[in-house]
Design a protein around this motif. Structure first.
Motif, PDB file in Angstrom:
ATOM      1  N   VAL A   1      73.543   4.733   1.677  1.00 30.14           N
ATOM      2  CA  VAL A   1      73.225   3.295   1.673  1.00 30.14           C
ATOM      3  C   VAL A   1      74.381   2.424   1.209  1.00 30.14           C
ATOM      4  O   VAL A   1      74.293   1.189   1.340  1.00 30.14           O
ATOM      5  CB  VAL A   1      71.991   3.003   0.782  1.00 30.14           C
ATOM      6  N   VAL A   2      75.462   3.007   0.683  1.00 28.65           N
ATOM      7  CA  VAL A   2      76.567   2.174   0.192  1.00 28.65           C
ATOM      8  C   VAL A   2      77.615   1.940   1.273  1.00 28.65           C
ATOM      9  O   VAL A   2      78.686   1.396   1.002  1.00 28.65           O
ATOM     10  CB  VAL A   2      77.227   2.816  -1.048  1.00 28.65           C
ATOM     11  N   ARG A   3      77.305   2.328   2.484  1.00 24.98           N
ATOM     12  CA  ARG A   3      78.223   2.129   3.605  1.00 24.98           C
ATOM     13  C   ARG A   3      78.068   0.705   4.170  1.00 24.98           C
ATOM     14  O   ARG A   3      77.069   0.034   3.896  1.00 24.98           O
ATOM     15  CB  ARG A   3      77.925   3.154   4.703  1.00 24.98           C
ATOM     16  N   PRO A   4      79.058   0.246   4.948  1.00 27.00           N
ATOM     17  CA  PRO A   4      78.912  -1.087   5.555  1.00 27.00           C
ATOM     18  C   PRO A   4      77.659  -1.223   6.398  1.00 27.00           C
ATOM     19  O   PRO A   4      77.024  -2.273   6.440  1.00 27.00           O
ATOM     20  CB  PRO A   4      80.183  -1.212   6.417  1.00 27.00           C
ATOM     21  N   ARG A   5      77.287  -0.130   7.072  1.00 29.27           N
ATOM     22  CA  ARG A   5      76.057  -0.104   7.856  1.00 29.27           C
ATOM     23  C   ARG A   5      75.317   1.207   7.583  1.00 29.27           C
ATOM     24  O   ARG A   5      75.951   2.230   7.309  1.00 29.27           O
ATOM     25  CB  ARG A   5      76.355  -0.238   9.358  1.00 29.27           C
ATOM     26  N   PRO A   6      73.985   1.200   7.664  1.00 26.37           N
ATOM     27  CA  PRO A   6      73.222   2.446   7.443  1.00 26.37           C
ATOM     28  C   PRO A   6      73.697   3.548   8.377  1.00 26.37           C
ATOM     29  O   PRO A   6      73.983   3.304   9.548  1.00 26.37           O
ATOM     30  CB  PRO A   6      71.781   2.031   7.743  1.00 26.37           C
TER      31      PRO A   6
ATOM     32  N   ALA B   1      63.859   0.181   1.920  1.00 22.79           N
ATOM     33  CA  ALA B   1      63.692   1.507   1.330  1.00 22.79           C
ATOM     34  C   ALA B   1      63.431   2.585   2.366  1.00 22.79           C
ATOM     35  O   ALA B   1      63.358   3.772   2.008  1.00 22.79           O
ATOM     36  CB  ALA B   1      62.542   1.479   0.318  1.00 22.79           C
ATOM     37  N   ARG B   2      63.302   2.215   3.618  1.00 23.73           N
ATOM     38  CA  ARG B   2      62.864   3.185   4.625  1.00 23.73           C
ATOM     39  C   ARG B   2      63.854   4.322   4.821  1.00 23.73           C
ATOM     40  O   ARG B   2      63.468   5.490   4.866  1.00 23.73           O
ATOM     41  CB  ARG B   2      62.613   2.474   5.962  1.00 23.73           C
ATOM     42  N   LEU B   3      65.154   3.997   4.948  1.00 21.74           N
ATOM     43  CA  LEU B   3      66.136   5.038   5.230  1.00 21.74           C
ATOM     44  C   LEU B   3      66.262   6.041   4.078  1.00 21.74           C
ATOM     45  O   LEU B   3      66.180   7.256   4.307  1.00 21.74           O
ATOM     46  CB  LEU B   3      67.491   4.414   5.571  1.00 21.74           C
TER      47      LEU B   3
ATOM     48  N   LEU C   1      67.374 -10.191  -5.052  1.00 21.12           N
ATOM     49  CA  LEU C   1      68.403  -9.400  -4.396  1.00 21.12           C
ATOM     50  C   LEU C   1      68.576  -9.824  -2.945  1.00 21.12           C
ATOM     51  O   LEU C   1      67.616 -10.202  -2.276  1.00 21.12           O
ATOM     52  CB  LEU C   1      68.032  -7.913  -4.434  1.00 21.12           C
ATOM     53  N   SER C   2      69.811  -9.739  -2.474  1.00 21.79           N
ATOM     54  CA  SER C   2      70.052  -9.943  -1.051  1.00 21.79           C
ATOM     55  C   SER C   2      69.635  -8.692  -0.292  1.00 21.79           C
ATOM     56  O   SER C   2      69.467  -7.620  -0.870  1.00 21.79           O
ATOM     57  CB  SER C   2      71.540 -10.229  -0.814  1.00 21.79           C
ATOM     58  N   GLU C   3      69.491  -8.824   1.021  1.00 21.82           N
ATOM     59  CA  GLU C   3      69.059  -7.677   1.822  1.00 21.82           C
ATOM     60  C   GLU C   3      70.088  -6.558   1.785  1.00 21.82           C
ATOM     61  O   GLU C   3      69.737  -5.374   1.892  1.00 21.82           O
ATOM     62  CB  GLU C   3      68.818  -8.117   3.270  1.00 21.82           C
TER      63      GLU C   3
END
Length: 477
Positions: A178-183, A229-231, A344-346
């Motif tokens: 989740v810490v990547r630029p995109r999932p 939270a889905r991923l 929090l932001s998305e």
């Protein structure tokens, strides 16, 4: 400062893996590793962030909290003074103070974690999960034909200690995706493979508390964070299903022809109801100070040295008022987490999902275990709490506080924390030396009331007093 948290996790992983390779017994070497890691972290990072630590403590001195803080301090001092063995009681206090200090320092360091820092932290957690899973498969394959359930937590004296670590590290490893630029679904599938091994170890060893914590935490974060939270939850669930399938198909502990695939009655409390009942009784009978720190091990019964419940253990040993205070703090932290989610932001929500999932998982687990007592388990506990409490929306560096933070006082707080830590090492080493004394005659005398202090894996205080009755650890004030 950000690198210190990454190094803390590296040290935690080494505390699990290194004693496994070098020693037959793991508990005592892991206690020593805990000292080394905690001392270095408090000495260096604590000194650098002493103002942030002092600011967190100063909040407890504002308004009505000042009265509560004074009352708590008075109860702690009274519990130490009136303890049957103040020297041993102070050892327990110094240990808990160290854990609190670690939480405060980690919380003060979290705002310094930028995107690069979170990615390094995520990578370290993922590599630890991968490395331990590979070694576990190798070890279990060697003992496949004759192992027992404790072999499904290699590197730990008791498989439950592995479960304590898994309850926190498995959710933290989800940061990797989740810490990547995109999932990244590819990263999720890559991480799900070693996580499946951890799930398999938990399922086969029937570590119900950790399993409950992970499942309950997943449900809660799905409700709190929704789509964000889905991923991570899907990744954890996929790994959990694969681990469950492995338990059903690849379980060397199942007896052929047995009526149940479980090794025991999983609906039972495994003796915890009796421990909890006794803890409540001690808290009521010894109101308001309890049995005294580490006193649950000295109630004259040959059994577990703690109540297998964080709150009830505090109630039995420190008194019901302090247990209720701790409960209030945990409720307050949970309320702050809920409010923080709304701001929090998305982009930040997936990251915070992993931290909250880890927080819920370890807090559920510690209500059925003694994770705060066990060396590596306690390190995971303080890491998770510190990360969850210290995370701030926006990722900005800490701003100057409006509180009156004086550098001299902040340094004094850090110095006191280091002195308390030094006492823990000094008294703990003395207790370990006494515990190595020959006590076979004492132990075989079943008529004696025994006292097994839980700081080390071995030793009985009543036997130690026979050998050195005038030792300072055993003197009353």
């Amino acid at each position: 400062m950000a690198a210190s948290i990454v190094l803390f996790v590296v040290g935690l992983a080494m505390a699990v893996m290194v004693p496994w390779q070098l020693h037959d017994l793991f508990y005592d070497p892991q206690r020593v590793a805990q000292w080394q890691l905690s001392g270095a972290f408090l000495l260096v990072t604590g000194l650098l962030l002493r103002r942030g630590v002092y600011a967190q403590l100063l909040v407890c001195w504002q308004g009505y909290r000042r009265i509560v803080s004074i009352a708590v301090a008075a109860l702690i001092i009274a519990a130490l003074v009136f303890s049957p063995m103040p020297g041993v009681a102070l050892l327990e206090f110094s240990y808990l103070a160290m854990l609190l200090g670690l939480i405060l320092v980690i919380a003060a360091a979290v705002p310094f974690l930028d995107k690069c820092g979170w990615r390094f932290l995520a990578a370290v957690c993922a590599v630890f999960i991968l490395f331990y899973s590979a070694h576990s498969i190798l070890y279990v394959s060697l003992v496949w034909d004759f192992g027992d359930r404790h072999d499904f937590g290699p590197g730990f004296d008791n498989v439950r200690f592995f479960a304590d670590v898994a309850a926190g590290m498995m959710p933290l490893s989800l940061l990797y995706i989740v810490v990547r630029p995109r999932p990244s679904w590819l990263a999720a599938l890559f991480l799900a493979l070693p996580l499946s091994v951890w799930w398999w170890l938990l399922w086969v060893s029937e570590s119900r508390a950790a399993l409950l914590g992970l499942v309950f935490g997943s449900v809660v974060v799905l409700v709190l964070f929704g789509r964000a939270a889905r991923l991570p939850v899907f990744t954890l669930a996929l790994a959990g299903f694969c681990g469950l399938l492995g338990w059903w198909l690849l379980n060397p502990l199942v007896v052929e022809g047995a009526e149940s695939p479980f090794l025991r009655d999983i609906a039972s409390s495994s003796g915890r109801m009796a421990l909890w009942s006794d803890a409540l009784r001690y808290a009521w009978q010894q109101f308001p100070l309890g049995l005294g720190p580490m006193g649950f091990a000295a109630d004259g019964q040959y059994r577990s040295a703690h109540a297998h419940n964080l709150l009830l253990n505090i109630a039995a040993e420190w008194g019901l008022p302090l247990a209720l205070t701790l409960l209030g703090i945990l409720v307050s932290i949970s309320w702050v987490i809920r409010k923080r989610v709304q701001h929090l932001s998305e982009k930040e929500k997936p990251l915070y999902t992993c931290l909250v999932l880890a927080f819920i998982s370890v807090m559920v687990n510690v209500q059925f275990a003694g994770a705060q007592i066990m060396p590596v388990s306690a390190l995971v506990l303080v890491l998770v709490i510190g990360l969850a409490v210290g995370f701030r929306p926006g990722g900005a560096l800490p701003q100057p506080s409006t509180l009156d933070i004086r550098p001299v006082r902040a340094t004094l707080v850090w110095a006191i924390l280091m002195l308390v830590f030094c006492y823990q090492v000094f008294a703990g080493a003395a207790l370990h030396r006494l515990s190595d004394a020959p006590v076979s005659q004492c132990v075989t005398d079943g008529t004696r009331l025994s006292y097994y202090p839980r700081f080390w894996i071995q030793g009985r205080v009543d036997c130690m007093k026979d050998i050195e009755p005038d030792h300072w650890l055993f003197q009353r004030l």
